[in-house]
Structure formats: C-alpha cells, structure tokens
Design a protein around this motif. Structure first.
Motif, PDB file in Angstrom:
ATOM      1  N   THR A  36       0.829  -1.212   0.000  1.00 40.99           N
ATOM      2  CA  THR A  36       0.000   0.000   0.000  1.00 40.99           C
ATOM      3  C   THR A  36       0.864   1.263   0.000  1.00 40.99           C
ATOM      4  O   THR A  36       0.512   2.268  -0.624  1.00 40.99           O
ATOM      5  CB  THR A  36      -0.946   0.013   1.206  1.00 40.99           C
ATOM      6  OG1 THR A  36      -0.175  -0.084   2.427  1.00 40.99           O
ATOM      7  CG2 THR A  36      -1.915  -1.148   1.158  1.00 40.99           C
ATOM      8  N   PHE A  39       2.117   1.731  -3.404  1.00 40.64           N
ATOM      9  CA  PHE A  39       1.006   2.250  -4.208  1.00 40.64           C
ATOM     10  C   PHE A  39       1.021   3.775  -4.146  1.00 40.64           C
ATOM     11  O   PHE A  39       0.902   4.462  -5.172  1.00 40.64           O
ATOM     12  CB  PHE A  39      -0.315   1.700  -3.685  1.00 40.64           C
ATOM     13  CG  PHE A  39      -1.531   2.197  -4.416  1.00 40.64           C
ATOM     14  CD1 PHE A  39      -2.062   1.477  -5.474  1.00 40.64           C
ATOM     15  CD2 PHE A  39      -2.142   3.392  -4.057  1.00 40.64           C
ATOM     16  CE1 PHE A  39      -3.182   1.938  -6.156  1.00 40.64           C
ATOM     17  CE2 PHE A  39      -3.258   3.865  -4.728  1.00 40.64           C
ATOM     18  CZ  PHE A  39      -3.780   3.132  -5.780  1.00 40.64           C
ATOM     19  N   ALA A  40       1.182   4.306  -2.921  1.00 37.19           N
ATOM     20  CA  ALA A  40       1.237   5.758  -2.758  1.00 37.19           C
ATOM     21  C   ALA A  40       2.477   6.337  -3.435  1.00 37.19           C
ATOM     22  O   ALA A  40       2.407   7.362  -4.127  1.00 37.19           O
ATOM     23  CB  ALA A  40       1.235   6.101  -1.266  1.00 37.19           C
ATOM     24  N   THR A  43       2.116   6.757  -7.152  1.00 38.33           N
ATOM     25  CA  THR A  43       1.442   7.977  -7.607  1.00 38.33           C
ATOM     26  C   THR A  43       2.431   9.128  -7.723  1.00 38.33           C
ATOM     27  O   THR A  43       2.355   9.940  -8.651  1.00 38.33           O
ATOM     28  CB  THR A  43       0.305   8.361  -6.632  1.00 38.33           C
ATOM     29  OG1 THR A  43       0.849   8.665  -5.336  1.00 38.33           O
ATOM     30  CG2 THR A  43      -0.692   7.221  -6.488  1.00 38.33           C
ATOM     31  N   SER A 167       3.299  -0.410  -6.719  1.00 41.64           N
ATOM     32  CA  SER A 167       3.745   0.724  -7.537  1.00 41.64           C
ATOM     33  C   SER A 167       3.046   0.740  -8.888  1.00 41.64           C
ATOM     34  O   SER A 167       2.643   1.800  -9.383  1.00 41.64           O
ATOM     35  CB  SER A 167       5.265   0.657  -7.737  1.00 41.64           C
ATOM     36  OG  SER A 167       5.947   0.773  -6.510  1.00 41.64           O
ATOM     37  N   GLY A 170      -0.475   1.972  -8.448  1.00 34.90           N
ATOM     38  CA  GLY A 170      -0.500   3.407  -8.156  1.00 34.90           C
ATOM     39  C   GLY A 170      -0.241   4.252  -9.383  1.00 34.90           C
ATOM     40  O   GLY A 170      -0.930   5.254  -9.621  1.00 34.90           O
ATOM     41  N   THR A 174      -2.989   6.679 -11.225  1.00 36.97           N
ATOM     42  CA  THR A 174      -2.665   8.097 -11.340  1.00 36.97           C
ATOM     43  C   THR A 174      -2.785   8.590 -12.775  1.00 36.97           C
ATOM     44  O   THR A 174      -3.356   9.661 -13.035  1.00 36.97           O
ATOM     45  CB  THR A 174      -1.235   8.355 -10.824  1.00 36.97           C
ATOM     46  OG1 THR A 174      -1.165   7.983  -9.454  1.00 36.97           O
ATOM     47  CG2 THR A 174      -0.862   9.815 -10.967  1.00 36.97           C
ATOM     48  N   TYR A 200      -2.674   9.747  -1.915  1.00 38.17           N
ATOM     49  CA  TYR A 200      -1.450   9.454  -1.161  1.00 38.17           C
ATOM     50  C   TYR A 200      -1.731   9.476   0.340  1.00 38.17           C
ATOM     51  O   TYR A 200      -1.312   8.572   1.084  1.00 38.17           O
ATOM     52  CB  TYR A 200      -0.387  10.491  -1.523  1.00 38.17           C
ATOM     53  CG  TYR A 200       0.954  10.279  -0.857  1.00 38.17           C
ATOM     54  CD1 TYR A 200       1.935   9.530  -1.472  1.00 38.17           C
ATOM     55  CD2 TYR A 200       1.241  10.860   0.377  1.00 38.17           C
ATOM     56  CE1 TYR A 200       3.179   9.339  -0.882  1.00 38.17           C
ATOM     57  CE2 TYR A 200       2.472  10.677   0.980  1.00 38.17           C
ATOM     58  CZ  TYR A 200       3.437   9.916   0.353  1.00 38.17           C
ATOM     59  OH  TYR A 200       4.651   9.738   0.964  1.00 38.17           O
ATOM     60  N   MET A 203      -3.657   6.411   1.544  1.00 33.90           N
ATOM     61  CA  MET A 203      -2.810   5.225   1.699  1.00 33.90           C
ATOM     62  C   MET A 203      -2.022   5.280   3.005  1.00 33.90           C
ATOM     63  O   MET A 203      -1.740   4.252   3.623  1.00 33.90           O
ATOM     64  CB  MET A 203      -1.860   5.098   0.518  1.00 33.90           C
ATOM     65  CG  MET A 203      -2.525   4.737  -0.803  1.00 33.90           C
ATOM     66  SD  MET A 203      -3.385   3.128  -0.752  1.00 33.90           S
ATOM     67  CE  MET A 203      -5.092   3.670  -0.516  1.00 33.90           C
ATOM     68  N   SER A 321       3.298   1.712 -15.499  1.00 40.47           N
ATOM     69  CA  SER A 321       2.579   0.628 -14.824  1.00 40.47           C
ATOM     70  C   SER A 321       3.006  -0.735 -15.358  1.00 40.47           C
ATOM     71  O   SER A 321       3.234  -1.671 -14.590  1.00 40.47           O
ATOM     72  CB  SER A 321       1.071   0.821 -15.007  1.00 40.47           C
ATOM     73  OG  SER A 321       0.349  -0.218 -14.378  1.00 40.47           O
TER      74      SER A 321
END
Length: 494
Positions: A36, A39-40, A43, A167, A170, A174, A200, A203, A321
């Motif tokens: 997680t 993931f942030a 972005t 990642s 995210g 985005t 962000y 998360m 991505s």
C-alpha cells in the motif's frame, strides 16, 4: 489430476509461498503494508516532477527539491531506525505512516515551493518513487527476525514483488485519474495533481491501520538476552585484540570502571568488527549504486520521456505501470534463483542487464526502443533487492540487523541525494542524456565490484551455532524434494 496436484505443490514450494505461510501472519501484514505504501509512492513517481513543472518551477529547483527531500529522508531514517528497537518497531512504523498523511495533505492543499519542501523534508514523500524513507530498514529487519535462513530469501522476494505490484497499480491509477480530471470542465492539470495527493494521504491512513494489527512478535524484546550476550562477546573480542599488551600491564582500580564503557557505546560502536569489515566494502558499493539511482529516478525518467516525446499522461502511466508489472513478475524468481545461483550471482547477473539498459536509454530516437529499454531496466531492476537483504542478514548478527540495515538505508539515501541536483543542472543545460550515461556506468561498476568482492564469502556463520542441525536437515529435505520433482518431471530418463 495427480499431475496437477504435483505441479501446484511444486509451485507452492518453489516460489516461496510455503516459506511465507510458515513465517506467520505478521509477515503478510508487513508485506501488505509495503504494498500500500508503494502504491502511494507510485502515484508520486509519475507526477511529482510534472507537478512542479506545471507550477513553473525550473529544472534546477526540481532537482534541488528532490535532493533536499532525500536528505530529509536520511535524517528521518537515522532518527527512527536508531530508536526503533528501544521504542518499538510498530510505534515507529505507525509514526512514519502518520507523517505520510501529513505530507500528502500539504501537497494536496499548497503550491508554494518552500511549504512543499518543508512538508517533504519533515514528512514522508518519495521524491524518486523509491522506498528511501525510514520504513524499509525496519521492515526488513523485522522480516529477518521473523524468518529463518531457509525461508528468508523467499519471504524477502515476496516483500519486493508485492511492492512492485503496488507501484504498478499506483502509477496506472494516477495516469487514468489525471487524464480524466484534466479533461473535465473547470479542472486544470494542477487540480488533477492535487487530487492524486489526497490518494497518497489515504494510503497513509491504511498503513496506520495495518501497523496497529502487527503482533508483539515483531519486536526485539524477545531477543534482549541474546543481544546482551552478543555485547559481552563483542567486549571479549575487543579485550582479546589488546590482550598481549594487557598481560604485561599492572592492574589498576580503573579497570572496573572502564569495563562498563562498552554498555554506553553508540549503536554503531556496538556493531562487531567482523560485521564492519564486510559492510564497509558493501556500503561503498551501495553508495555508488544509489548515486546512480538518484540521478535517474523514475520521476526524472518519466519527466525525460515526457520532454522528449510529449506523451499523454495516461500513456506515461500505462508505460510505467507495465514496467512495474514486469518488475513484479521477475521479482518472484529472485528466491528460486538465489537457491540455485547463490545470492551474489543472482544480484549481479540480474542487475547488470538493467544497468546496461540505463546506459543506453538516451540513445534511441524512437519511442518504441526507448520504452523497450525502460522495460528491461525496470523489469530486472528489483531482482537484486531480496538477495541483497538476505545477504546482509546472512553476514551480520541478529542483534545488529536493525542498526546495520538502518545505516545501510541512510547511506543509500544520502548518496542518492546528490543525484537529482546533478540531473537538474544537466537538464537545465539541455544535457539531460548525460545523466543516464553516467548512471549506467556507475551501476555497471557496482555490479562488477560486488561480484569481485563477495563471490567467495561464506554466509550464515553467526547462525550455525544455534541452527546448524536444523539447516542441515532442511537442506537434506529440500534436496530430496528436488530430486523427487526431477524424477516426476523426467520419469523416462536414465
């Protein structure tokens, strides 16, 4: 049906899922927490440089911002990792997640350069898309604490793999969100970027919740006695180093008071000389590698592609991505490769092609070849991370892991701080491409140096006393299982 069951069992053992299951619930939570968080960070990696460019900040200021942000990460990492074992790893991870929330809110609300810089330096913002903050050293130390030498490489491989998945998700989200919002009536590109920073912050809240679910097994308290015994052994080693001169000396009343001095040593001073002799060489190489990574971080790489080819933000998001997905798929094989090739060979032979791709990245004039090199770079870039963490854990004592990994993280981040400023200066003078050539050369030097210095090193020496019989039994069982699998796959051979 029997064949299918056999293949499922093979996959379950071969790709480390059994190791992850055996480690316990805390390992799953730590891995999910990092997923997680990445993931942030994903972005950020797509939009941070573009966000500053949209605010009309110069390339020099963009590079300066990233350098100072990484420097703030160094200071925060040093502070938090050095007190993590005393105050509690879970508390430190919770505090770091809270700082993520505050930084995200600041970026969602403000556009002033100095306010954003303060929020990034004091809080937690990934300037490059990488995990340079205080979290990783503590998490890797905790996973090394929870695992055994047999399961460690597999668990750390999943720790890296799921981070790449986070990642990828995210970045993809985005790109889609920014593309959608900027085409809505009344929305500007800057408004779209602000919205991403609210994601962000969200998360960061999720990370806070996940950290609260971790158990006491993650703490070092259960190893206090072992740590104290380790410090006594270190004291004895120091005494033996000077025993020849001490045997001829006349005892004095100060001997008793001097013997208590090591208990007040800094955490760095408590690291054994044997560990330092290994880590000095590894730290030098990691500084070289991190300097290169800082020069061509993912944020700067996407910024370079945007400048060179003027791609839509959704396309940039798709490219980045996909690269993270490739990284996730390749990272799964880090554990099996480590068992067959060894930790150092896996690190070098997977990272070297990625380094070559960085070196050649500015050469193609077509978007197709540029993206292909980018995929090679990111697809193989993370395969060395789990073996590297396992290698560090294998050459240091358990009670030294948090301090050593914290220092390692600090040095890597500190080295990376110089990179963005150098790239910013080059980009401002229309020499952006030089950053990739220099970074690629530095990364190749790191790979070759790593192989030359550590290929013949003996691992797990500090763990053989308490677990040699268990490791030998595990090795025999794994050998028998592999032999059985070979017979099942090739029944007609021989």
């Amino acid at each position: 049906m029997a064949f299918l069951v056999t293949q499922i069992k093979w996959f379950y053992h071969e790709f480390g899922i059994k190791s992850l299951y055996d480690t316990g619930w805390d390992a799953w939570l730590i891995i999910l927490t990092r997923c997680t968080r990445m993931f942030a960070y994903g972005t950020n990696s797509l939009i941070l440089a573009l966000f500053f460019s949209a605010l009309d900040f110069s390339d020099f200021h963009i590079g300066l911002f990233m350098t100072l942000t990484l420097l703030g990460d160094v200071l925060l990492s040093v502070l938090l990792t050095l007190v993590a074992d005393r105050l509690g790893r879970r508390k430190i991870l919770f505090a770091g997640s809270f700082l993520m929330v505050l930084s995200g809110v600041a970026f969602a609300l403000f556009e002033n350069f100095w306010i954003l810089l303060f929020a990034a330096v004091v809080g937690v913002i990934s300037a490059t898309g990488g995990d340079f903050g205080p979290f990783r050293a503590i998490e890797e130390s905790t996973l090394s604490h929870l695992t055994t030498p047999r399961t460690r490489a597999d668990v750390l491989a999943w720790y890296i793999t799921t981070a790449s998945i986070g990642s990828a998700l995210g970045v993809e989200l985005t790109g889609r969100v920014v593309h959608y919002l900027q085409h809505r009536e009344g929305w500007t590109i800057v408004d779209a970027y602000h919205t991403v920073f609210w994601i962000y912050s969200a998360m960061g809240v999720v990370n806070m919740v996940l950290t609260l679910l971790l158990s006491k097994k993650c703490e070092i308290t259960q190893e206090k006695m072992e740590s104290e015994e380790g410090e006594v052994l270190l004291d004895e080693m120091d005494e033996r180093d000077g025993r020849d001169s001490e045997e001829t000396a006349i005892p004095s009343p100060t001997d008793t008071s001097e013997s208590s001095i090591p208990e007040k040593k800094s955490r760095f001073a408590q690291i054994s000389q044997a560990t330092r002799s290994v880590m000095y060489k590894l730290w030098f190489l990691l500084i070289v590698d991190s300097l290169a990574d800082g020069m061509v971080g993912y944020s700067l790489t996407t910024y370079y592609m945007d400048q060179k080819f003027d791609l839509p933000k959704s396309t940039l998001g798709d490219i980045t991505s996909i690269s993270y997905v490739l990284s996730s798929c390749s990272s799964i094989f880090a554990g099996p490769l480590s068992r067959r090739l060894g930790l150092i060979n896996t690190m070098v032979f997977t990272h070297l092609p990625s380094s070559a791709a960085v070196l050649l990245f500015p050469v193609p004039s077509s978007i197709f070849m540029t993206v292909a090199l980018f995929f090679i770079r990111t697809g193989l870039n993370n395969m060395d991370q789990a073996p590297r963490s396992a290698f560090i854990a294998a050459v240091i004592k358990p009670e030294e892991r948090t301090a050593v990994m914290g220092i390692t993280s600090m040095l890597r981040t500190l080295a990376a701080t110089a990179g963005p400023s150098v790239t910013g200066i080059l980009a401002g003078n229309d020499r952006f491409w030089i950053a990739f050539v220099a970074a690629g050369a530095l990364r190749i030097a790191y790979d070759l140096g790593l192989w030359a210095m550590f290929i013949n090193m003996t691992l797990h020496q500090h763990e053989e006393k308490g677990g040699s019989k268990e490791m030998a039994g595990d090795a025999r069982r794994e050998s028998d299982e592999e032999e059985l699998m070979d017979i099942q796959r090739h029944p007609n051979e021989g």
